[in-house]
Structures are given as C-alpha cells and as structure tokens.
Write a protein that holds these residues in place. Structure first.
Motif, PDB file in Angstrom:
ATOM      1  N   VAL A 365       0.972  -1.138  -0.115  1.00 21.36           N
ATOM      2  CA  VAL A 365       0.527  -0.058   0.044  1.00 21.36           C
ATOM      3  C   VAL A 365       0.893   1.506   0.135  1.00 21.36           C
ATOM      4  N   VAL A 366       2.053   1.694   0.857  1.00 25.25           N
ATOM      5  CA  VAL A 366       2.472   2.414   1.013  1.00 25.25           C
ATOM      6  C   VAL A 366       3.447   2.608  -0.290  1.00 25.25           C
ATOM      7  N   GLU A 367       3.765   1.606  -0.387  1.00 26.13           N
ATOM      8  CA  GLU A 367       5.074   1.635  -2.571  1.00 26.13           C
ATOM      9  C   GLU A 367       4.267   2.066  -3.204  1.00 26.13           C
ATOM     10  N   ALA A 368       2.374   1.678  -3.281  1.00 17.97           N
ATOM     11  CA  ALA A 368       1.741   2.117  -4.458  1.00 17.97           C
ATOM     12  C   ALA A 368       1.752   3.872  -4.366  1.00 17.97           C
ATOM     13  N   LEU A 369       1.158   4.246  -2.783  1.00 14.02           N
ATOM     14  CA  LEU A 369       1.578   5.852  -2.969  1.00 14.02           C
ATOM     15  C   LEU A 369       2.588   6.443  -3.542  1.00 14.02           C
ATOM     16  N   GLN A 370       3.988   5.702  -2.850  1.00 11.57           N
ATOM     17  CA  GLN A 370       5.157   6.684  -3.533  1.00 11.57           C
ATOM     18  C   GLN A 370       4.949   6.667  -5.074  1.00 11.57           C
ATOM     19  N   VAL A 371       4.389   5.596  -5.799  1.00 15.21           N
ATOM     20  CA  VAL A 371       4.793   5.619  -6.912  1.00 15.21           C
ATOM     21  C   VAL A 371       3.505   6.603  -8.022  1.00 15.21           C
ATOM     22  N   GLY A 372       2.980   6.924  -7.146  1.00 18.68           N
ATOM     23  CA  GLY A 372       1.696   8.034  -7.777  1.00 18.68           C
ATOM     24  C   GLY A 372       0.288   7.272  -7.791  1.00 18.68           C
ATOM     25  N   ALA A 373      -0.206   6.135  -7.324  1.00 19.17           N
ATOM     26  CA  ALA A 373      -1.565   5.481  -7.454  1.00 19.17           C
ATOM     27  C   ALA A 373      -2.752   6.601  -6.641  1.00 19.17           C
ATOM     28  N   PHE A 374      -2.350   7.164  -5.881  1.00 19.14           N
ATOM     29  CA  PHE A 374      -3.205   7.726  -5.811  1.00 19.14           C
ATOM     30  C   PHE A 374      -4.107   9.276  -6.803  1.00 19.14           C
ATOM     31  N   GLN A 375      -2.806   9.940  -7.233  1.00 14.37           N
ATOM     32  CA  GLN A 375      -3.641  10.578  -7.757  1.00 14.37           C
ATOM     33  C   GLN A 375      -4.153  10.118  -9.329  1.00 14.37           C
ATOM     34  N   LYS A 376      -3.093   9.162 -10.063  1.00 17.42           N
ATOM     35  CA  LYS A 376      -3.461   8.104 -10.983  1.00 17.42           C
ATOM     36  C   LYS A 376      -5.193   8.291 -10.684  1.00 17.42           C
ATOM     37  N   LEU A 377      -5.516   6.944  -9.315  1.00 15.20           N
ATOM     38  CA  LEU A 377      -7.284   6.534  -9.092  1.00 15.20           C
ATOM     39  C   LEU A 377      -7.751   7.818  -9.161  1.00 15.20           C
ATOM     40  N   LEU A 378      -7.732   8.863  -8.254  1.00 13.85           N
ATOM     41  CA  LEU A 378      -8.489  10.078  -8.388  1.00 13.85           C
ATOM     42  C   LEU A 378      -8.645  10.466  -9.559  1.00 13.85           C
ATOM     43  N   LEU A 379      -7.299  10.335 -10.661  1.00 19.03           N
ATOM     44  CA  LEU A 379      -7.934  11.334 -12.399  1.00 19.03           C
ATOM     45  C   LEU A 379      -8.597   9.834 -12.616  1.00 19.03           C
ATOM     46  N   LEU A 380      -8.645   8.524 -12.860  1.00 15.89           N
ATOM     47  CA  LEU A 380      -9.657   7.609 -13.036  1.00 15.89           C
ATOM     48  C   LEU A 380     -10.985   7.550 -12.693  1.00 15.89           C
ATOM     49  N   LEU A 381     -11.389   8.503 -11.577  1.00  6.38           N
ATOM     50  CA  LEU A 381     -12.932   8.728 -11.048  1.00  6.38           C
ATOM     51  C   LEU A 381     -12.511   9.472 -11.806  1.00  6.38           C
ATOM     52  N   GLN A 382     -11.847  10.653 -11.999  1.00  6.87           N
ATOM     53  CA  GLN A 382     -12.684  11.888 -13.101  1.00  6.87           C
ATOM     54  C   GLN A 382     -13.412  11.328 -14.459  1.00  6.87           C
ATOM     55  N   VAL A 383     -11.974  10.974 -14.907  1.00  6.60           N
ATOM     56  CA  VAL A 383     -12.510  10.894 -16.416  1.00  6.60           C
ATOM     57  C   VAL A 383     -13.416   9.222 -16.676  1.00  6.60           C
ATOM     58  N   GLY A 384     -13.974   8.974 -15.510  1.00  3.20           N
ATOM     59  CA  GLY A 384     -14.640   7.872 -15.585  1.00  3.20           C
ATOM     60  C   GLY A 384     -14.072   6.520 -16.010  1.00  3.20           C
ATOM     61  N   CYS A 385     -15.366   5.223 -15.357  1.00  2.00           N
ATOM     62  CA  CYS A 385     -14.964   4.427 -16.243  1.00  2.00           C
ATOM     63  C   CYS A 385     -16.206   3.621 -15.543  1.00  2.00           C
ATOM     64  N   SER A 386     -15.869   2.069 -15.818  1.00  2.00           N
ATOM     65  CA  SER A 386     -17.338   0.825 -15.767  1.00  2.00           C
ATOM     66  C   SER A 386     -17.536   1.423 -14.208  1.00  2.00           C
ATOM     67  N   GLU A 387     -18.286   0.879 -13.920  1.00  2.00           N
ATOM     68  CA  GLU A 387     -19.093   0.896 -11.947  1.00  2.00           C
ATOM     69  C   GLU A 387     -18.109  -0.192 -11.090  1.00  2.00           C
ATOM     70  N   THR A 388     -18.229  -1.368 -12.436  1.00  2.00           N
ATOM     71  CA  THR A 388     -17.269  -2.351 -11.721  1.00  2.00           C
ATOM     72  C   THR A 388     -15.991  -1.597 -10.890  1.00  2.00           C
ATOM     73  N   THR A 389     -15.118  -0.485 -11.987  1.00  3.72           N
ATOM     74  CA  THR A 389     -14.065  -0.253 -11.874  1.00  3.72           C
ATOM     75  C   THR A 389     -14.319   0.541 -10.856  1.00  3.72           C
ATOM     76  N   LYS A 390     -15.011   1.472 -10.642  1.00  2.00           N
ATOM     77  CA  LYS A 390     -14.877   2.563 -10.086  1.00  2.00           C
ATOM     78  C   LYS A 390     -15.109   1.946  -8.837  1.00  2.00           C
ATOM     79  N   GLU A 391     -15.797   1.613  -8.063  1.00  2.00           N
ATOM     80  CA  GLU A 391     -15.682   0.643  -6.691  1.00  2.00           C
ATOM     81  C   GLU A 391     -14.780   0.348  -6.363  1.00  2.00           C
ATOM     82  N   LYS A 392     -13.739  -0.101  -6.721  1.00  2.00           N
ATOM     83  CA  LYS A 392     -12.373  -1.062  -6.797  1.00  2.00           C
ATOM     84  C   LYS A 392     -11.790   0.038  -6.243  1.00  2.00           C
ATOM     85  N   ALA A 393     -11.814   1.257  -7.601  1.00  2.00           N
ATOM     86  CA  ALA A 393     -11.052   2.161  -7.276  1.00  2.00           C
ATOM     87  C   ALA A 393     -11.215   3.398  -6.019  1.00  2.00           C
ATOM     88  N   SER A 394     -12.562   3.379  -5.743  1.00  2.00           N
ATOM     89  CA  SER A 394     -13.238   3.877  -4.656  1.00  2.00           C
ATOM     90  C   SER A 394     -12.554   3.456  -2.917  1.00  2.00           C
TER      91      SER A 394
END
Length: 445
Positions: A365-394
């Motif tokens: 989890v910490v490594e994912a944060l350090q390589v930019g996962a948080f920012q990419k997931l936020l961006l993913l929710l902004q640009v849109g994705c399937s409902e299943t992916t949105k739930e997992k990303a959230s």
C-alpha cells in the motif's frame, strides 16, 4: 502516351485487367474473383450486365474463357516495355466432388484398422496446397466439412503416437490452421483426451512451426469455455509447462498472443485448486517482466491472466515478494487502454486489500502511494470508468488514504538521507513533500 487496356480485356465489374476470365451462362465474360464475390458475398443469382437469371442446379457454372485469357497474355507480352507483367495461367479451381473424393481417401487412410500415415500425409498436404491457392478453393473445402475430417484423422493418429505418425500429425495441424476459426464439431473432436494428449506432446517435442500451430488450435478449443476441456488439459503432463515456455521463449508476437489467450482461458475456467499450478511454474513473475515492455494486445492479455491468478492467495504472495509488481501495475493505469486499466485496478485492489492479513504489513500500500497510485486513481474517477472498476478504485483510495502520512514520512526520510549523503544540509522541518501527478507535475493543493 498512357497505355489503354482494350475493353474486351477488362472485367465489367472492376474495369481492371482480367487475370482469370470466365464465361457465365449468359455469355458475358468476367474475372473469376469478381464474379464469385458478386455471387457468393452479395448473394446475387443474376448476371450483372444482362440481369438475366443464372442457369444452375446448386451454384452458377463458371467456364474458363481460354481464348480471351490467351489474348490477354499475348497483349501483356507485347506491352512489356510499358511495365505490364504477363498474367500467369490460372489453376483450375477444385470442385465439391474433388474435395469429397479427397476427404474420403483421408478418412480411409487414417482409420486404425488400415492406417497408412504416409498416404494420409500426402493427401493432407494436397489439401493444404489446394486450399492455399485461392479463397475460392478454401471456401470449397470449408463447406464440404474438411476441418471435421482432418480433426477426426488427428484423433485417429493420436491413438498410436509414434515418430512415424508425428510428421502426419504436424501436417494435419498446419492444414487446420488454414481454416480458422474452426466449427464446433471440429473443436469438440480435437478436445477429446487422446487428441489433447497428442497436442501436448507436440507442445514439448514438436518443431517451432508445429508448436506454433498447436497453440492456435488450442486457443480454438478453449474458446468453447468448457470446464472439462480445461481440466483435461491441466491433467496432461507438460501441457501447462509447454504453453508457458512459448511465452518465456517467444517464437513470434502472434504465437505469444495465442499462448497468452489460451492460458487466460485456462486460468479463468479452472478450479481454484488448479490455480497453484500456474503459480508454481513462475507465471506471476514472468507476466510482470513481460509487462515492462510490450504492445497493447500482449499487455491486456498478461494483465487479464494476472487478475485471474491473483484471485488465489498463493498468486498474491508471489506478487507481494516481487519488486516490480506495484510499480508496473501503477504504470499501466490510464496508459495502455481502458481494458488494461480495469485489469490493473482489479489486481491492485486484490493485493492491497488482502496484504495486511496475508503479508503481515502494508508495504504494498505504501509503495503504491509512493509511485503515484493515489493521483492516478483520482484521475481515473474523474475521466470515468465502469461501475465495477469505480467501486474498486474508490475502495483502493480509502485504503491508500489511511497510509498517506506514513508514505510521505518515508519519502521525506529518503530525501533527507540523499541530501546528507552528498554533504548538504537541510532542516527537516522545512522539507515539504508535494503530491505530484503521473507526469511529475504538481497537482493542485
């Protein structure tokens, strides 16, 4: 001066020089390829010029116009200096009766009680050569059930596996690939345990070309998504290892893609208890290494397989211990395709939500944060994705958010260590760790 093709040498449909002129029952001459497309693909049973109904019992008779063909060839020779190449004399296409006679001989020569592998190999080679000559020949073979006959012959020879039969089996597999996709009956015959065992034998003992042909046929069999076929294949010694070897030691991109798709069907159709086999052969590490540098199609298939394997605890444990896992998965987010992003989110979700229980910590989890996962997931929710992916990303964002302070602290310590190492001086109280986007530009506060 521009060379003008005599009108009697051009096809009335395409207006191009005819290569294989044929006469219809109406007396009009056309190029064979064009008139066959008119009849077979459009479904017309009339002459394009006269609009008269074509006289036929089953299909229109196309009579070669040898006189026009010879005149065209002579005209080509006379105009060679203008860059005109002489058209070759066309081969006579096969008929349904020719195909039926040939297939009957293949069936007789492959029967166990009178098996003649040498004769059968010669007959199948003839089928291969004729089918390769033209699309018309290939259609004629397909409509007369050639793949069922070849599949049955392969099954017969699989009962008596030996080196003498191996070359015949290779030719049959090679010929079958000309007629892909296969019909359901052919795939069913090839899915018998004896045929699958023979296919697995070729995976490990065949030439490069036969191994390539085998994986194309296997891909067809497993497309049926029948659980028993997958279980039978997994039970055959060396089958899984042979497929993984084709990925590890690639022959060509097409073969790699077919191998990955075959493994994908196996991973997602097999029982949970069978998935340890995929982990034991080192597939998790191999797929992550492939993801470092591959094209879109291979990336999507590799991620799809990983998503299936990491549904299994042993698969996740391999991912936890492999250094490249998280950086590569985060890198693929929003970078390859929507499908690749969905698979990457699903994989990250599986390893992050289970890590504390399975890996005694939150390093991933910490490594994912350090390589930019948080920012990419936020961006993913902004640009849109399937409902299943949105739930997992959230859910992932919630998991990551809990550890953001720890990630920033570790990042700060690393930065301070680097500064001290080069002899600099900095007050830790004044170090500000600013969140960055995937391209390292500061994100809004």
């Amino acid at each position: 001066m521009e060379l003008v093709i005599p009108s009697q040498f051009t096809c009335p449909i395409s207006l191009d020089l005819m290569k294989d002129p044929v006469i219809l029952s109406t007396g009009i001459t056309y190029d064979r390829e064009n008139i066959e497309k008119w009849i077979n693909k459009v479904g017309n049973q009339t002459c394009p010029i006269t609009n008269q109904e074509l006289k036929c019992d089953i299909e229109p008779v196309l009579i070669p116009n040898h006189n026009i063909r010879k005149m065209i060839q002579q005209w080509c020779v006379e105009n060679k200096e203008h860059g005109i190449d002489r058209i070759p004399t066309p081969r006579i296409p096969v008929t349904s009766s020719d195909v039926s006679e040939l297939l009957a001989k293949i069936t007789n020569s492959s029967k166990l009680e009178m098996q003649d592998s040498i004769l059968c190999k010669e007959l199948v080679t003839k089928v291969k050569n004729l089918a390769s000559e033209s699309d018309r020949n290939k259609r004629c073979f397909v409509t007369n059930g050639t793949t069922k006959v070849l599949s049955a012959a392969f099954l017969e020879f699989s009962e008596e596996k030996n080196m003498k039969n191996a070359s015949t089996g290779e030719v049959i597999l090679s010929t079958l690939t000309l007629f892909l996709p296969l019909d359901i009956k052919s795939k069913s015959i090839l899915g018998w345990i004896s045929s699958l065992s023979y296919i697995a034998w070729f995976l490990n003992n065949g030439s490069l070309s036969s191994r390539r042909n085998v994986v194309f046929v296997l891909r067809e069999i497993l497309k049926m998504e029948e659980q028993d076929k997958v279980e039978m294949l997994l039970a055959i010694e060396g089958a899984l290892e042979g497929l993984v070897k084709l990925v590890k030691e690639p022959i060509c991109p097409t073969t790699t893609k077919a191998s990955l798709l075959t493994i994908y069907h196996m991973v997602n159709s097999s029982l949970q208890s069978s998935k340890s086999r995929f982990v034991d052969v080192g597939l998790v590490e191999l797929l992550i290494e492939i993801l470092v540098d591959c094209d879109k199609s291979i990336c999507e298939k590799a991620l799809g397989i990983l998503d299936g394997i990491l549904s299994y605890e042993e698969g996740r444990k391999r991912a936890y211990s492999y250094a490249l896992s998280v950086p590569i998965l985060v890198k693929k987010l929003l970078r390859v395709s929507d499908l690749a992003t969905e698979f990457s989110v699903s994989i990250l979700w599986k390893i992050c939500k289970n890590e504390k229980r399975e890996n005694n910590g939150c390093c991933v989890v910490v490594e994912a944060l350090q390589v930019g996962a948080f920012q990419k997931l936020l961006l993913l929710l902004q640009v849109g994705c399937s409902e299943t992916t949105k739930e997992k990303a959230s859910e992932l964002l919630k998991l990551l958010n809990v550890h953001r302070d720890r990630a920033e602290c570790e990042h700060t310590c690393v930065s301070y260590a680097k500064i001290v190492t080069i002899g600099g001086f900095c007050d830790l109280d004044h170090i500000v760790v600013k969140a960055t986007s995937p391209d390292d530009t500061p994100l809004p506060d």
